[in-house]
Design an enzyme around this catalytic site. Structure first.
Site, PDB file in Angstrom:
ATOM      1  N   LEU A   7     -10.840  13.401   5.089  1.00  0.00           N
ATOM      2  CA  LEU A   7     -10.770  12.281   4.154  1.00  0.00           C
ATOM      3  C   LEU A   7      -9.516  11.479   4.493  1.00  0.00           C
ATOM      4  O   LEU A   7      -8.410  12.027   4.513  1.00  0.00           O
ATOM      5  CB  LEU A   7     -10.715  12.785   2.717  1.00  0.00           C
ATOM      6  CG  LEU A   7     -10.809  11.742   1.592  1.00  0.00           C
ATOM      7  CD1 LEU A   7     -11.281  12.403   0.301  1.00  0.00           C
ATOM      8  CD2 LEU A   7      -9.487  11.021   1.331  1.00  0.00           C
ATOM      9  N   ASP A  61      -9.399   1.226  -5.223  1.00  0.00           N
ATOM     10  CA  ASP A  61      -8.016   0.758  -5.295  1.00  0.00           C
ATOM     11  C   ASP A  61      -7.146   1.923  -5.753  1.00  0.00           C
ATOM     12  O   ASP A  61      -7.182   2.328  -6.913  1.00  0.00           O
ATOM     13  CB  ASP A  61      -7.911  -0.409  -6.280  1.00  0.00           C
ATOM     14  CG  ASP A  61      -6.516  -1.015  -6.329  1.00  0.00           C
ATOM     15  OD1 ASP A  61      -5.581  -0.420  -5.748  1.00  0.00           O
ATOM     16  OD2 ASP A  61      -6.355  -2.082  -6.951  1.00  0.00           O
ATOM     17  N   ASN A  88      -2.840   8.368   4.081  1.00  0.00           N
ATOM     18  CA  ASN A  88      -2.279   7.289   4.888  1.00  0.00           C
ATOM     19  C   ASN A  88      -1.984   6.033   4.070  1.00  0.00           C
ATOM     20  O   ASN A  88      -1.091   5.264   4.406  1.00  0.00           O
ATOM     21  CB  ASN A  88      -3.257   6.935   6.015  1.00  0.00           C
ATOM     22  CG  ASN A  88      -2.899   5.641   6.709  1.00  0.00           C
ATOM     23  OD1 ASN A  88      -2.008   5.587   7.543  1.00  0.00           O
ATOM     24  ND2 ASN A  88      -3.592   4.566   6.351  1.00  0.00           N
ATOM     25  N   TYR A 153      10.436   1.016  -1.310  1.00  0.00           N
ATOM     26  CA  TYR A 153       9.596   1.539  -0.229  1.00  0.00           C
ATOM     27  C   TYR A 153      10.283   2.692   0.494  1.00  0.00           C
ATOM     28  O   TYR A 153       9.676   3.745   0.721  1.00  0.00           O
ATOM     29  CB  TYR A 153       9.266   0.425   0.762  1.00  0.00           C
ATOM     30  CG  TYR A 153       8.475   0.912   1.957  1.00  0.00           C
ATOM     31  CD1 TYR A 153       7.127   1.256   1.822  1.00  0.00           C
ATOM     32  CD2 TYR A 153       9.063   1.035   3.213  1.00  0.00           C
ATOM     33  CE1 TYR A 153       6.403   1.716   2.900  1.00  0.00           C
ATOM     34  CE2 TYR A 153       8.341   1.495   4.302  1.00  0.00           C
ATOM     35  CZ  TYR A 153       7.003   1.829   4.139  1.00  0.00           C
ATOM     36  OH  TYR A 153       6.290   2.294   5.211  1.00  0.00           O
ATOM     37  N   LYS A 157       9.081   6.752   0.660  1.00  0.00           N
ATOM     38  CA  LYS A 157       8.837   7.523   1.877  1.00  0.00           C
ATOM     39  C   LYS A 157       9.750   8.749   1.957  1.00  0.00           C
ATOM     40  O   LYS A 157       9.375   9.777   2.532  1.00  0.00           O
ATOM     41  CB  LYS A 157       8.996   6.641   3.109  1.00  0.00           C
ATOM     42  CG  LYS A 157       7.902   5.582   3.248  1.00  0.00           C
ATOM     43  CD  LYS A 157       6.515   6.216   3.286  1.00  0.00           C
ATOM     44  CE  LYS A 157       5.409   5.187   3.446  1.00  0.00           C
ATOM     45  NZ  LYS A 157       4.064   5.809   3.497  1.00  0.00           N
TER      46      LYS A 157
END
Length: 261
Positions: A7, A61, A88, A153, A157
């Site tokens: 997936l 979404d 991802n 951001y 991460k």
């Protein structure tokens, strides 16, 4: 014998799209997830015309609360086993934090952290029962330092990297391979969307093809590597930053992310 199933979220473009090609080439059936239905359908047709695999597109979404549960319910009702989960999907934003859009920050955290965590929690128990499976989380080399002008951001991460390393330790010996894929600047359209294409970072570090990153990531996961940093320049950057004070690192990243003159 039935194919295993991977997936992949954010599969309509960039590294996600290339990972779909890699897994299909290895004989995996796919569940590909993204917001843009037309791109998913195009990818489905392309992959099934090249490889003897089944591809199931899911338009969703992942910034919506509860989207992870929605996806899990949909795949579970079909009786499909997810052997490898590839988280991802993710996005960033560029600019001074005090001027960023509040809702966009919220959606970024939802996709990059909340949905990623929820999907991992939902799909790994069945892998544990089968004592077989895998998780690939898209982190980044930015996970190793603070990122002025992309503060949210970079922080998201850093979470992905820390979470993945902890999960890999907990699942050691369980038959589940867990990898944080950490690319640097990559040809994905990310820089154009965020406004980074004219930054010092993208001027000095030439973006690499997403295909190369995807192939590297698959090989690293297959070998059981927990943290997979793509490319010698990126590895050198991450290694060198260990010897710098955090304040120096922050200022360095601020300079690298400013617009190149």
């Amino acid at each position: 014998m039935m194919n295993q199933t991977a997936l992949i979220t954010g599969a309509s473009s960039g590294i996600g799209l290339e990972l779909a090609h890699v897994f299909a080439s290895k004989g995996y059936d796919l569940i590909i997830v993204a917001r843009r239905e037309s791109l998913l359908l195009d990818l489905e047709r392309q992959l099934e015309s090249i490889h003897p695999v089944s591809v199931t597109p899911v338009t969703l979404d992942l910034s919506l609360p509860g989207s992870a549960a929605t996806l899990y319910a949909q795949t579970s009702s079909s009786g499909r086993h997810v052997d490898v989960l590839v988280n991802n999907a993710g996005f960033g934003d560029y600019g001074d934090f005090t001027e960023t859009d509040v809702q966009k920050n919220h959606d970024m955290l939802q996709v990059n952290i909340v949905t990623l965590t929820a999907l991992t929690r939902l799909y790994t128990p069945a892998m544990l029962e089968r004592r077989h499976g895998g998780v690939i989380n898209l982190a980044s080399i930015v996970a190793f330092q603070p990122g002025p002008l992309m503060a949210v951001y970079y922080a998201s991460k850093a979470y992905v990297l820390s979470f993945t390393e902890a999960l890999a330790s907990e699942l050691a010996g369980s038959g589940i391979a867990v990898t944080a894929l950490c690319p640097g600047p990559t040809e994905t359209g990310f820089a154009d969307v965020t406004g980074l294409e004219k930054s010092v970072l993208f001027e000095r570090f030439r973006p690499v093809p997403a295909k190369d990153v995807a192939e590297f990531g698959y090989r690293a996961w297959e070998k059981g590597k927990v943290v997979a940093i793509y490319g010698l320049p990126n590895k050198s950057l991450v290694f060198g930053e260990r010897f710098l004070p955090r304040g120096v690192t922050s200022n360095l990243m601020k300079w690298m992310q400013k617009k190149a003159v």
